[in-house]
Enzyme design. Structure first.
Site, PDB file in Angstrom:
ATOM      1  N   TYR A 159       0.836  -1.212   0.000  1.00  0.00           N
ATOM      2  CA  TYR A 159       0.000   0.000   0.000  1.00  0.00           C
ATOM      3  C   TYR A 159       0.866   1.255   0.000  1.00  0.00           C
ATOM      4  O   TYR A 159       0.639   2.184  -0.785  1.00  0.00           O
ATOM      5  CB  TYR A 159      -0.909  -0.036   1.226  1.00  0.00           C
TER       6      TYR A 159
HETATM    7  P1  NAP Z   1     -13.335   1.966   1.375  1.00  0.00           P
HETATM    8  O1  NAP Z   1     -14.355   2.523   2.312  1.00  0.00           O
HETATM    9  O2  NAP Z   1     -12.746   0.633   1.659  1.00  0.00           O
HETATM   10  O3  NAP Z   1     -13.921   2.013  -0.110  1.00  0.00           O
HETATM   11  C1  NAP Z   1     -13.159   1.539  -1.177  1.00  0.00           C
HETATM   12  C2  NAP Z   1     -13.862   1.834  -2.472  1.00  0.00           C
HETATM   13  O4  NAP Z   1     -13.035   1.326  -3.536  1.00  0.00           O
HETATM   14  C3  NAP Z   1     -15.210   1.177  -2.578  1.00  0.00           C
HETATM   15  O5  NAP Z   1     -16.128   2.059  -3.173  1.00  0.00           O
HETATM   16  C4  NAP Z   1     -14.952  -0.010  -3.489  1.00  0.00           C
HETATM   17  O6  NAP Z   1     -16.051  -0.297  -4.329  1.00  0.00           O
HETATM   18  C5  NAP Z   1     -13.809   0.488  -4.367  1.00  0.00           C
HETATM   19  N1  NAP Z   1     -13.010  -0.616  -4.874  1.00  0.00           N
HETATM   20  C6  NAP Z   1     -12.191  -1.432  -4.184  1.00  0.00           C
HETATM   21  N2  NAP Z   1     -11.661  -2.368  -5.000  1.00  0.00           N
HETATM   22  C7  NAP Z   1     -12.166  -2.125  -6.229  1.00  0.00           C
HETATM   23  C8  NAP Z   1     -12.001  -2.753  -7.492  1.00  0.00           C
HETATM   24  N3  NAP Z   1     -11.231  -3.835  -7.663  1.00  0.00           N
HETATM   25  N4  NAP Z   1     -12.675  -2.249  -8.538  1.00  0.00           N
HETATM   26  C9  NAP Z   1     -13.489  -1.173  -8.395  1.00  0.00           C
HETATM   27  N5  NAP Z   1     -13.680  -0.546  -7.231  1.00  0.00           N
HETATM   28  C10 NAP Z   1     -13.029  -1.020  -6.155  1.00  0.00           C
HETATM   29  O7  NAP Z   1     -12.057   2.929   1.286  1.00  0.00           O
HETATM   30  P2  NAP Z   1     -11.889   4.479   1.612  1.00  0.00           P
HETATM   31  O8  NAP Z   1     -11.346   4.615   2.973  1.00  0.00           O
HETATM   32  O9  NAP Z   1     -13.099   5.234   1.240  1.00  0.00           O
HETATM   33  O10 NAP Z   1     -10.671   4.807   0.642  1.00  0.00           O
HETATM   34  C11 NAP Z   1     -10.830   5.519  -0.567  1.00  0.00           C
HETATM   35  C12 NAP Z   1      -9.436   5.935  -1.029  1.00  0.00           C
HETATM   36  O11 NAP Z   1      -8.840   6.766  -0.033  1.00  0.00           O
HETATM   37  C13 NAP Z   1      -8.489   4.760  -1.231  1.00  0.00           C
HETATM   38  O12 NAP Z   1      -7.659   4.995  -2.350  1.00  0.00           O
HETATM   39  C14 NAP Z   1      -7.662   4.774   0.031  1.00  0.00           C
HETATM   40  O13 NAP Z   1      -6.412   4.189  -0.132  1.00  0.00           O
HETATM   41  C15 NAP Z   1      -7.565   6.259   0.281  1.00  0.00           C
HETATM   42  N6  NAP Z   1      -7.212   6.600   1.651  1.00  0.00           N
HETATM   43  C16 NAP Z   1      -8.031   6.250   2.672  1.00  0.00           C
HETATM   44  C17 NAP Z   1      -7.647   6.585   3.959  1.00  0.00           C
HETATM   45  C18 NAP Z   1      -8.502   6.258   5.146  1.00  0.00           C
HETATM   46  O14 NAP Z   1      -8.050   6.517   6.276  1.00  0.00           O
HETATM   47  N7  NAP Z   1      -9.695   5.701   4.976  1.00  0.00           N
HETATM   48  C19 NAP Z   1      -6.445   7.260   4.198  1.00  0.00           C
HETATM   49  C20 NAP Z   1      -5.652   7.586   3.125  1.00  0.00           C
HETATM   50  C21 NAP Z   1      -6.038   7.256   1.840  1.00  0.00           C
HETATM   51  P3  NAP Z   1     -16.906  -1.699  -4.254  1.00  0.00           P
HETATM   52  O15 NAP Z   1     -17.227  -1.899  -2.827  1.00  0.00           O
HETATM   53  O16 NAP Z   1     -18.086  -1.445  -5.119  1.00  0.00           O
HETATM   54  O17 NAP Z   1     -15.990  -2.716  -4.815  1.00  0.00           O
END
Ligand code: NAP
Length: 254
Positions: A159
């Site tokens: 990651y």
């Molecule tokens: P999340 O709640 O786990 O949601 C992930 C999203 O990505 C879901 O909508 C999921 O859609 C989609 N996804 C995952 N695998 C996929 C695939 N193979 N094809 C298409 N869609 C896919 O994550 P989040 O926390 O909102 O994170 C969003 C972004 O922010 C990510 O890039 C993450 O690395 C980044 N980020 C998050 C944090 C944090 O603290 N949460 C911090 C830094 C960066 P489906 O469920 O429909 O598959």
């Protein structure tokens, strides 16, 4: 210049729009007037509430299933958008997954899966949809990076590597496309309460350690990320190129 964000007449494609940060970004862009194409693995069947919330803003919402781990499906998505004459003005590469293990036992399958969704998909969509923006002479690309674009993190070697590379991809595309009317930038979230951080949120000791180090003293919300993304998607950000903007409660400043 009035500080109103008006994205009416624009279409935004948001990957990972089904939940978490992506859903908040989709709603933020919709509230600013953009039609939204939302991508997820099963977003077509699971997005009734999201669809209603976005359409309540008076814009169109088109959910499309696409597994971004599959290069074939990404090609199919681009072909479909071209065939249906959907012009993407704003691309938000938000979809991401995380695999937590010790470095010595980090499986190559975990490495490949994280690279495919977090990095390869952002490259392919930026190249293919961004390339059309370059032809038109305008567009915005916003990549969702991470504080782990700058730091190594703990137990997440794939990651952190993917997010570090995503920041570099942002700068690389920005350098080429800044003079062609296309802004390529990134937002780097800190610790945000979503499914992605469920394991951390369940670990009392990690929560205490993390929050003691966040100057803002709280978890971020998905809406804390949607605001900066909506700003970067707007004309107010026309002179911003290659920025990786932390939205982290001050974590990186500490
Ligand atoms: P999340 O709640 O786990 O949601 C992930 C999203 O990505 C879901 O909508 C999921 O859609 C989609 N996804 C995952 N695998 C996929 C695939 N193979 N094809 C298409 N869609 C896919 O994550 P989040 O926390 O909102 O994170 C969003 C972004 O922010 C990510 O890039 C993450 O690395 C980044 N980020 C998050 C944090 C944090 O603290 N949460 C911090 C830094 C960066 P489906 O469920 O429909 O598959």
């Amino acid at each position: 210049m009035a500080l109103t964000i008006d994205l009416s007449g624009k279409t935004a494609l948001v990957t990972g729009a089904s939940r978490g940060i992506g859903a908040a970004i989709a709603k933020g862009l919709a509230e600013a007037g953009a039609d939204v194409v939302g991508i997820g693995t099963s977003i077509e069947t699971g997005s009734a509430d999201l669809k209603a919330e976005i359409e309540n803003a008076g814009v169109r919402f088109t959910p499309i299933n696409c597994d971004l781990a599959s290069r074939e499906q990404i090609s199919g998505l681009v072909e479909r958008l071209t065939r249906d004459q959907v012009q993407i003005d704003i691309l938000v590469n938000n979809a991401g997954i995380i695999r937590r293990t010790e470095a010595a036992s980090h499986a190559v399958e975990d490495w490949d899966a994280v690279m495919a969704v977090n990095l390869d998909a952002a490259f392919l969509l930026s190249r293919d949809l961004g390339g059309k923006m370059v032809e038109r002479g305008s567009g915005k690309i916003i990549n969702i990076a991470s504080v782990l674009s700058f730091q190594g993190g703990i137990l997440v070697p794939g990651y952190a590597a993917a997010k570090g590379a995503l920041a570099q991809l942002t700068r690389s595309f920005a350098n080429e496309w800044a003079s062609k009317g296309v802004n390529v930038n990134a937002v780097a979230p800190g610790y945000i309460a979503t499914d992605n951080t469920a394991a951390l949120q369940a670990d009392e000791k990690r929560i205490a350690d993390l929050m003691a180090r966040v100057p803002a003293g709280r978890w971020g919300t998905p809406e804390d990320i949607a605001g900066p993304v909506t700003f970067l998607a707007s004309n107010h950000a026309n002179f911003i190129h290659g920025a990786v903007l932390p939205a982290d409660g001050g974590w990186l400043a500490r």
